[in-house]
Design a protein around this motif. Structure first.
Motif: not given
Length: 291
Positions: A43-46, A153-154, A279-282
Motif C-alpha cells: 500500500q502506498i502512503i503519503d 497502485y496499492t 494511487r500514487s501521488p506521482l
C-alpha cells in the motif's frame, strides 16, 4: 533552458516518490537463483521523498548533492537514469536533486521509489515514450520493489513482488515507527530460521485479517529495538512489520486516534504520521499536464 520553459516542461519541479507498506508478507518458496517467492500487499502512503530534475547539456547523469559515503554511480536515481539512457540510446543528461525524507533501511522502499520516480518522470521529460510494462521491467533490474512504485497502485504482489494486481483498500491513517537500527535485508533472507514454506493465501484471507509477516520473528530476534517498537505501538493498535523492517506500523480507523498515538510515541521514538493511498501521488502530478 529558460525559467519559463522549465516550469512548463516539468524540469525543475518537485516530483513525489512515496513510501509503501507491506501490509502482509508470506514467503512461499525459493527460486533456483536464490530469490524468494512471496505473497504481499503493497500500500502506498503519503510520506514522500521529493525529486527535481534539471537538464544537463553535457549528457551526464549526476546528483546535485551526493549522499556522503554513497558512491554517486550507485545511487538508485542515477542508476535508473543511466539505465534509461542505455536502453533507449538517449544522449541527454540530467542533474538530479533528491530531498530525502524517508528513512534508509526502514522497509518503506524509499530508494526503490526514488528510482521509479526517476524512470517515470525522465521517460516524459526525455520524450522516450516507453510503455508502463517496459518501465516496470527496467525497474525490476534495479530492485524487486521498484516495479510496484512504477505501477503506482496499492497491489497484491506475488513472484518476487513483481507480479502485481491492483486492489482497493480503505485509505486508513497509519503511525510508523522507525527504530534506531538499519536492517540488512540480505541477512534476513539468508537466515536459517526464516520461514520459507508458508501456505499461500487468498485475497479474501488477507481481507479477513491474515496479516502475518514471516520476517518478523527473525528481525525481532536479530534487532531488539524492532521488537521494542512493536511492543510500544501495540499499546494503541495491532503493530506490524513492513517488509524486512526496520519500520513497524499500525493502522487506525480515524485521524484522531492516529494522532493520539503519534503524539504519545513521539517523545521516545522516531515516528511518522501518514495516510494510506490507493494511487500514487506521482500519477496525480503526471496527469496535471505539466509534462
Amino acid at each position: 533552458m529558460t525559467e519559463v520553459q522549465e516550469k512548463v516542461s516539468g524540469w525543475g519541479e518537485r516530483w513525489p516518490a512515496p513510501a509503501k507498506l507491506n501490509l502482509m508478507l508470506r514467503i512461499t518458496g525459493r527460486r533456483s537463483d536464490g530469490y524468494h517467492l512471496l505473497q504481499t500487499v503493497f500500500q502506498i502512503i503519503d510520506l514522500c521523498d521529493w525529486i527535481s530534475f534539471y537538464p544537463a547539456e553535457d549528457g551526464r547523469v549526476f546528483l546535485r548533492d551526493p549522499i556522503p559515503g554513497v558512491p554517486e554511480q550507485e545511487d538508485l536515481t542515477v542508476r535508473a537514469a543511466n539505465l534509461l539512457k542505455q536502453y533507449t540510446g538517449c544522449r541527454l543528461g540530467v542533474c538530479i536533486d533528491v530531498e530525502k525524507n524517508l528513512p534508509m533501511g526502514g522497509g518503506l522502499g524509499g530508494g526503490s521509489s526514488d528510482a521509479a520516480t526517476t524512470l517515470l518522470v525522465l521517460n516524459k521529460l526525455w520524450n522516450l515514450k516507453l510503455p508502463l510494462d517496459k518501465l516496470m521491467e527496467l525497474g525490476l533490474r534495479l530492485g524487486a520493489d521498484v516495479p510496484v512504485f512504477v505501477y503506482g497502485y496499492t497491489a497484491w504482489g506475488e513472484g518476487v513482488g513483481e507480479e502485481l494486481q491492483s486492489i482497493t483498500l480503505a485509505e486508513q491513517w497509519v503511525v510508523v515507527i522507525k527504530p534506531d537500527c538499519h536492517v540488512n535485508t540480505r541477512q534476513i533472507f539468508l537466515a536459517e530460521e526464516l520461514t520459507r514454506d508458508s501456505k499461500p493465501i487468498t485475497m479474501r484471507d488477507f481481507i479477513a485479517g491474515d496479516w502475518k509477516n514471516d520476517c518478523l520473528p527473525v528481525v525481532s530476534n536479530l534487532y531488539k529495538s524492532v521488537g521494542e517498537a512493536v511492543d510500544a505501538l501495540s499499546q494503541y493498535a495491532e503493530a506490524r512489520l513492513t517488509g524486512t523492517g526496520a519500520c513497524v506500523f499500525a493502522q487506525f480507523d480515524s485521524e484522531e486516534s492516529a494522532r493520539e498515538a503519534f503524539s504519545a510515541l513521539s517523545p521516545n521514538w522516531s515516528v511518522y504520521l501518514a495516510q494510506g493511498l490507493n494511487r500514487s501521488p506521482l500519477y496525480e502530478k503526471l496527469e496535471q499536464g505539466s509534462v
